[in-house]
Motif scaffolding. Structure first.
Motif, PDB file in Angstrom:
ATOM      1  N   GLU A 101       0.154   3.051 -11.097  1.00 58.71           N
ATOM      2  CA  GLU A 101       0.586   3.345  -9.735  1.00 58.71           C
ATOM      3  C   GLU A 101      -0.668   3.318  -8.874  1.00 58.71           C
ATOM      4  N   MET A 102      -0.733   2.353  -7.957  1.00 63.37           N
ATOM      5  CA  MET A 102      -1.952   2.161  -7.167  1.00 63.37           C
ATOM      6  C   MET A 102      -1.631   2.263  -5.688  1.00 63.37           C
ATOM      7  N   HIS A 103      -2.284   3.197  -5.006  1.00 57.53           N
ATOM      8  CA  HIS A 103      -2.073   3.402  -3.576  1.00 57.53           C
ATOM      9  C   HIS A 103      -3.029   2.538  -2.767  1.00 57.53           C
ATOM     10  N   GLY A 104      -2.646   2.253  -1.530  1.00 64.26           N
ATOM     11  CA  GLY A 104      -3.496   1.480  -0.632  1.00 64.26           C
ATOM     12  C   GLY A 104      -4.824   2.175  -0.418  1.00 64.26           C
ATOM     13  N   GLY A 105      -5.913   1.433  -0.488  1.00 63.78           N
ATOM     14  CA  GLY A 105      -7.245   1.983  -0.328  1.00 63.78           C
ATOM     15  C   GLY A 105      -7.983   2.150  -1.648  1.00 63.78           C
ATOM     16  N   ALA A 106      -7.233   2.231  -2.750  1.00 60.90           N
ATOM     17  CA  ALA A 106      -7.864   2.358  -4.074  1.00 60.90           C
ATOM     18  C   ALA A 106      -8.594   1.057  -4.397  1.00 60.90           C
ATOM     19  N   LEU A 107      -9.731   1.182  -5.089  1.00 66.56           N
ATOM     20  CA  LEU A 107     -10.561   0.026  -5.392  1.00 66.56           C
ATOM     21  C   LEU A 107     -10.918  -0.005  -6.868  1.00 66.56           C
ATOM     22  N   VAL A 108     -10.686  -1.161  -7.505  1.00 67.39           N
ATOM     23  CA  VAL A 108     -11.079  -1.366  -8.894  1.00 67.39           C
ATOM     24  C   VAL A 108     -11.989  -2.583  -8.940  1.00 67.39           C
ATOM     25  N   SER A 109     -13.222  -2.386  -9.408  1.00 67.70           N
ATOM     26  CA  SER A 109     -14.163  -3.488  -9.600  1.00 67.70           C
ATOM     27  C   SER A 109     -14.292  -3.691 -11.101  1.00 67.70           C
ATOM     28  N   GLY A 110     -13.423  -4.524 -11.622  1.00 74.42           N
ATOM     29  CA  GLY A 110     -13.352  -4.766 -13.057  1.00 74.42           C
ATOM     30  C   GLY A 110     -12.037  -5.429 -13.385  1.00 74.42           C
ATOM     31  N   LYS A 111     -11.779  -5.565 -14.662  1.00 78.47           N
ATOM     32  CA  LYS A 111     -10.577  -6.252 -15.125  1.00 78.47           C
ATOM     33  C   LYS A 111      -9.465  -5.238 -15.377  1.00 78.47           C
ATOM     34  N   LEU A 112      -8.268  -5.525 -14.863  1.00 84.52           N
ATOM     35  CA  LEU A 112      -7.088  -4.708 -15.132  1.00 84.52           C
ATOM     36  C   LEU A 112      -6.333  -5.322 -16.305  1.00 84.52           C
ATOM     37  N   THR A 113      -6.098  -4.535 -17.358  1.00 87.47           N
ATOM     38  CA  THR A 113      -5.411  -5.034 -18.538  1.00 87.47           C
ATOM     39  C   THR A 113      -4.235  -4.133 -18.857  1.00 87.47           C
ATOM     40  N   HIS A 114      -3.038  -4.732 -18.910  1.00 90.07           N
ATOM     41  CA  HIS A 114      -1.839  -3.982 -19.281  1.00 90.07           C
ATOM     42  C   HIS A 114      -1.752  -3.951 -20.801  1.00 90.07           C
ATOM     43  N   ASP A 115      -1.880  -2.753 -21.371  1.00 94.63           N
ATOM     44  CA  ASP A 115      -1.769  -2.594 -22.820  1.00 94.63           C
ATOM     45  C   ASP A 115      -0.315  -2.358 -23.166  1.00 94.63           C
ATOM     46  N   GLN A 116       0.291  -3.339 -23.796  1.00 92.55           N
ATOM     47  CA  GLN A 116       1.700  -3.255 -24.131  1.00 92.55           C
ATOM     48  C   GLN A 116       1.830  -2.896 -25.603  1.00 92.55           C
ATOM     49  N   THR A 117       2.293  -1.686 -25.861  1.00 91.58           N
ATOM     50  CA  THR A 117       2.511  -1.243 -27.230  1.00 91.58           C
ATOM     51  C   THR A 117       3.993  -1.000 -27.438  1.00 91.58           C
ATOM     52  N   GLY A 118       4.481  -1.370 -28.592  1.00 89.56           N
ATOM     53  CA  GLY A 118       5.896  -1.154 -28.889  1.00 89.56           C
ATOM     54  C   GLY A 118       6.778  -2.194 -28.231  1.00 89.56           C
ATOM     55  N   GLU A 119       7.894  -1.741 -27.686  1.00 93.37           N
ATOM     56  CA  GLU A 119       8.888  -2.625 -27.079  1.00 93.37           C
ATOM     57  C   GLU A 119       8.367  -3.221 -25.784  1.00 93.37           C
ATOM     58  N   PRO A 120       8.624  -4.506 -25.549  1.00 91.93           N
ATOM     59  CA  PRO A 120       8.244  -5.097 -24.263  1.00 91.93           C
ATOM     60  C   PRO A 120       9.062  -4.490 -23.128  1.00 91.93           C
ATOM     61  N   VAL A 121       8.450  -4.404 -21.960  1.00 86.91           N
ATOM     62  CA  VAL A 121       9.125  -3.831 -20.798  1.00 86.91           C
ATOM     63  C   VAL A 121      10.251  -4.757 -20.329  1.00 86.91           C
ATOM     64  N   LEU A 122      10.043  -6.036 -20.417  1.00 82.58           N
ATOM     65  CA  LEU A 122      11.014  -7.014 -19.952  1.00 82.58           C
ATOM     66  C   LEU A 122      11.485  -7.855 -21.131  1.00 82.58           C
ATOM     67  N   LYS A 123      12.792  -7.899 -21.322  1.00 81.80           N
ATOM     68  CA  LYS A 123      13.349  -8.733 -22.377  1.00 81.80           C
ATOM     69  C   LYS A 123      14.144  -9.871 -21.728  1.00 81.80           C
ATOM     70  N   LEU A 124      14.036 -11.043 -22.293  1.00 83.91           N
ATOM     71  CA  LEU A 124      14.782 -12.185 -21.781  1.00 83.91           C
ATOM     72  C   LEU A 124      16.113 -12.270 -22.526  1.00 83.91           C
ATOM     73  N   ALA A 125      17.175 -12.491 -21.765  1.00 87.64           N
ATOM     74  CA  ALA A 125      18.498 -12.613 -22.369  1.00 87.64           C
ATOM     75  C   ALA A 125      18.635 -13.992 -22.983  1.00 87.64           C
ATOM     76  N   MET A 126      19.203 -14.050 -24.177  1.00 85.72           N
ATOM     77  CA  MET A 126      19.397 -15.332 -24.860  1.00 85.72           C
ATOM     78  C   MET A 126      20.881 -15.682 -24.853  1.00 85.72           C
TER      79      MET A 126
END
Length: 129
Positions: A101-126
């Motif tokens: 959750e990132m509010h306006g004005g926040a600053l990150v100087s570096g790489k943002l990495t989403h660590d996905q453990t377990g079930e994926p957040v988004l599943k594609l319907a087959m």
């Protein structure tokens, strides 16, 4: 107390006029208003929360489940649950998070990495045809 503490409880405080040189290991909740030159690491056995206030500065690695940043972090950040970047947040270093959750004005100087453990957040319907 015999019962469990509610999630989000702050157990310890590093005050505004406090400077710590060395690593900080904690359980439960910690709020930093001062300056820490060293790693800040939460116990992985139980839920943890770290609040870095707008006056605080951490120079080192930060590892915690729930992290709220409104101050400055110089070093890598690892949040295994939720990372909240408030408007005055400044992070210089790579950030690993599960939810962000990132509010306006926040600053990150570096790489943002989403660590996905377990079930994926988004599943594609087959199609079953």
């Amino acid at each position: 107390m015999l019962g469990r503490k509610s999630k989000g409880t702050i157990d310890s405080l590093i005050g505004l006029s406090t400077n710590i040189e060395g690593n900080v290991h904690f359980k439960g909740g910690l709020r930093i208003d001062g300056h820490v030159k060293g790693n800040v690491i939460a116990d992985t056995e139980e839920p943890s929360m770290l609040v870095i206030s707008e006056h605080a500065k951490v120079e080192g690695e930060v590892r915690v489940a729930h992290l709220v940043v409104n101050g400055e972090v110089i070093g890598p950040v690892f949040s295994t649950e939720l990372l909240e970047l408030q408007p005055s947040a400044r992070i210089t270093g790579d950030v690993h998070y599960k939810a962000l959750e990132m509010h306006g004005g926040a600053l990150v100087s570096g790489k943002l990495t989403h660590d996905q453990t377990g079930e994926p957040v988004l599943k594609l319907a087959m199609s079953n045809t």
